[in-house]
Structures are given as structure tokens and as C-alpha cells.
Design a protein around this motif. Structure first.
Motif, PDB file in Angstrom:
ATOM      1  N   UNK A  53     -13.827 -28.777 -19.257  1.00  0.00           N
ATOM      2  CA  UNK A  53     -12.503 -29.628 -18.541  1.00  0.00           C
ATOM      3  C   UNK A  53     -11.785 -28.657 -17.720  1.00  0.00           C
ATOM      4  N   UNK A  54     -10.933 -28.512 -16.959  1.00  0.00           N
ATOM      5  CA  UNK A  54      -9.932 -27.888 -15.819  1.00  0.00           C
ATOM      6  C   UNK A  54     -10.711 -27.019 -15.993  1.00  0.00           C
ATOM      7  N   UNK A  55     -12.129 -26.019 -16.441  1.00  0.00           N
ATOM      8  CA  UNK A  55     -12.513 -25.101 -15.967  1.00  0.00           C
ATOM      9  C   UNK A  55     -11.797 -24.210 -17.054  1.00  0.00           C
ATOM     10  N   UNK A  56     -10.935 -24.584 -18.120  1.00  0.00           N
ATOM     11  CA  UNK A  56     -10.563 -24.147 -18.805  1.00  0.00           C
ATOM     12  C   UNK A  56     -11.944 -22.987 -19.743  1.00  0.00           C
ATOM     13  N   UNK A  57     -12.892 -22.893 -19.971  1.00  0.00           N
ATOM     14  CA  UNK A  57     -13.582 -21.594 -20.632  1.00  0.00           C
ATOM     15  C   UNK A  57     -12.952 -21.478 -21.757  1.00  0.00           C
ATOM     16  N   UNK A  58     -12.709 -22.268 -22.842  1.00  0.00           N
ATOM     17  CA  UNK A  58     -12.192 -22.688 -23.605  1.00  0.00           C
ATOM     18  C   UNK A  58     -12.894 -21.689 -24.921  1.00  0.00           C
ATOM     19  N   UNK A  59     -14.485 -21.580 -24.448  1.00  0.00           N
ATOM     20  CA  UNK A  59     -14.927 -20.830 -25.858  1.00  0.00           C
ATOM     21  C   UNK A  59     -14.923 -19.640 -25.751  1.00  0.00           C
ATOM     22  N   UNK A  60     -15.533 -19.033 -26.720  1.00  0.00           N
ATOM     23  CA  UNK A  60     -15.287 -18.081 -27.741  1.00  0.00           C
ATOM     24  C   UNK A  60     -16.610 -17.232 -28.616  1.00  0.00           C
ATOM     25  N   UNK A  61     -16.916 -16.162 -28.277  1.00  0.00           N
ATOM     26  CA  UNK A  61     -18.422 -15.609 -29.002  1.00  0.00           C
ATOM     27  C   UNK A  61     -17.631 -14.618 -29.724  1.00  0.00           C
ATOM     28  N   UNK A  62     -17.827 -14.612 -30.912  1.00  0.00           N
ATOM     29  CA  UNK A  62     -18.097 -13.183 -32.213  1.00  0.00           C
ATOM     30  C   UNK A  62     -19.143 -12.892 -32.661  1.00  0.00           C
ATOM     31  N   UNK A  63     -20.013 -11.459 -32.147  1.00  0.00           N
ATOM     32  CA  UNK A  63     -21.382 -11.010 -32.254  1.00  0.00           C
ATOM     33  C   UNK A  63     -21.531 -10.374 -33.525  1.00  0.00           C
ATOM     34  N   UNK A  96     -16.819 -20.056 -30.901  1.00  0.00           N
ATOM     35  CA  UNK A  96     -15.538 -20.800 -31.695  1.00  0.00           C
ATOM     36  C   UNK A  96     -14.930 -21.804 -30.255  1.00  0.00           C
ATOM     37  N   UNK A  97     -13.867 -22.382 -29.552  1.00  0.00           N
ATOM     38  CA  UNK A  97     -13.571 -22.604 -29.454  1.00  0.00           C
ATOM     39  C   UNK A  97     -12.153 -22.714 -29.132  1.00  0.00           C
ATOM     40  N   UNK A  98     -11.527 -22.992 -27.977  1.00  0.00           N
ATOM     41  CA  UNK A  98      -9.429 -23.509 -28.187  1.00  0.00           C
ATOM     42  C   UNK A  98      -9.552 -24.887 -28.391  1.00  0.00           C
ATOM     43  N   UNK A  99      -8.903 -25.344 -29.176  1.00  0.00           N
ATOM     44  CA  UNK A  99      -8.321 -26.639 -29.303  1.00  0.00           C
ATOM     45  C   UNK A  99      -7.439 -27.604 -28.290  1.00  0.00           C
ATOM     46  N   UNK A 113     -18.310 -29.985 -27.026  1.00  0.00           N
ATOM     47  CA  UNK A 113     -18.427 -30.928 -25.574  1.00  0.00           C
ATOM     48  C   UNK A 113     -18.313 -29.367 -24.695  1.00  0.00           C
ATOM     49  N   UNK A 114     -17.616 -28.901 -24.565  1.00  0.00           N
ATOM     50  CA  UNK A 114     -17.775 -27.631 -23.560  1.00  0.00           C
ATOM     51  C   UNK A 114     -17.625 -25.664 -24.004  1.00  0.00           C
ATOM     52  N   UNK A 115     -17.766 -26.132 -25.398  1.00  0.00           N
ATOM     53  CA  UNK A 115     -18.486 -25.004 -26.213  1.00  0.00           C
ATOM     54  C   UNK A 115     -19.937 -25.104 -26.141  1.00  0.00           C
ATOM     55  N   UNK A 116     -20.238 -26.230 -26.659  1.00  0.00           N
ATOM     56  CA  UNK A 116     -21.918 -26.985 -26.908  1.00  0.00           C
ATOM     57  C   UNK A 116     -22.774 -26.635 -25.260  1.00  0.00           C
TER      58      UNK A 116
END
Length: 200
Positions: A53-63, A96-99, A113-116
Motif C-alpha cells: 500500500x502506497x509502496x510503503x514496503x513496511x516489512x522487516x526481516x530478521x534472520x 515483521x511489519x510496521x503498523x 497483507x503487505x508483509x504476507x
């Protein structure tokens, strides 16, 4: 040569689709072979190109790689049943995803949804590269938040186990049968309707 079954031998689409969508599945059998960092970065690159949404790219990945100092921290987040087969994974990932929107600070109703969608890109890329990538909800989210220092404005979404295909015979007996054949899917008639909600 993989000891896991080929999904394309067991799955058939109702209508024409890309074979990669049928090839993606979530087995548990992994070898103890490490996952190269450059290989892992290809998976993250695939996630990077997901829509949002709005190209937020709100996902984060920790590994954490299995041989790294962070492995135990990630591994201990898993429920016992997942620990039993994840011990051979090469990498564990917490998604993770930024709320809230970075653009205005307002709540983002599509963050999960975007993180998914980013995760699905990750999973499809793994399938294309012949890797095992298994998403899991069987882990302690509150511990993940605390121990990984995840801020409250981010949601802890899912964990992923990533590795090279292994021998299903080495899996714990309780889950061994789950890797014997890729799962099927319900027919479209059960989840697609034109117009109003008309599912029995």
C-alpha cells in the motif's frame, strides 16, 4: 538429487497457471547444509519487489544462520514441535511489519497483507532455487518481540525456516508423513463466487 517428492508429479491446476506456483510447497525435511548468504539475499531481494500500500514496503526481516551466535536466540522462540525438525534448517527468519504509514504516521490497515505478499515472493523465489522454505506460526511472539527488541509499532508476523532439501526419513516420526506428498487445494467453487457472499 532431492529425496523429497516433486510437487509437479502430485499437483494439477484446474486452469492454466505458472508451474512455479504448483512447485512451491512447505516440506520440513532439510539437510544440514548451510545456506549461503548470497543465496539468502536473493530470497530477500524477491521479497523486496512485493507490492504494498502506497509502496510503503513496511516489512522487516530478521534472520540467523544455524552456525551464528544468534541461532539459539531464534531457535528457542519455536514451539517444541517445530524445534524437532527445524534443527537442520540453515536459516531462521522472523518477519515483521510496521503498523503505521511512514508517510503520515496513520494506521496502515494492510501492513499484515503487505508483509504476507513479501513472504510469498520469498517462498516462490526459494522454490525456484530448489530450496525448502517453510512458514510457521508455532513460535512465541511475545518472546520474539522482547528478545529481538521489536518496537511496539511493528507486528511480529511469522517465522520462516530455510534450508536445502533433505531426507524425510530423518524427520521426527510425528511429522515424517507430512513430507510424503505435497498437499492439494480446495476447488475454486468452494471459495470463489460472483456477487454476494453465498457460501454454505
Amino acid at each position: 538429487m532431492s529425496l523429497l517428492p516433486d510437487p509437479l508429479d502430485h499437483r494439477q491446476a484446474e486452469f492454466p497457471i505458472e508451474p512455479l506456483l504448483l512447485a512451491r510447497w512447505s516440506p520440513r525435511a532439510m539437510s544440514a547444509q548451510p545456506v549461503d548468504q548470497q543465496v539468502l539475499q536473493s530470497l530477500f531481494e524477491a521479497a523486496r519487489w512485493a507490492p504494498s500500500s502506497y509502496n510503503e514496503q513496511e516489512w522487516k526481516f530478521l534472520f540467523a544462520h544455524r552456525e551464528s551466535p544468534n541461532w539459539k536466540l531464534f531457535f528457542d522462540l519455536l514451539v517444541e514441535g517445530n524445534q524437532a525438525w527445524c534443527q537442520r534448517a540453515g536459516v531462521l527468519v522472523v518477519v515483521l511489519s510496521a503498523k503505521n504509514f511512514a508517510r503520515n504516521g496513520k494506521p496502515n490497515s494492510s501492513h499484515t497483507l503487505d508483509a504476507g505478499m513479501a513472504v510469498q515472493n520469498f517462498l516462490l523465489q526459494a522454490a525456484a532455487m530448489g530450496l525448502v522454505a517453510h512458514p510457521m506460526v508455532g513460535f512465541n511472539r511475545s518472546q520474539a518481540r522482547a528478545l529481538l527488541e521489536v518496537p511496539e509499532d511493528h507486528e511480529v508476523e511469522v517465522m520462516l525456516a530455510v534450508g536445502h532439501p533433505g531426507d524425510p526419513a530423518l524427520l521426527p516420526e510425528a511429522v515424517r508423513g507430512m513430507d510424503s506428498q505435497p498437499s492439494g487445494r480446495r476447488p475454486q467453487l468452494e471459495f470463489v463466487k460472483e456477487g454476494k457472499f453465498r457460501f454454505s
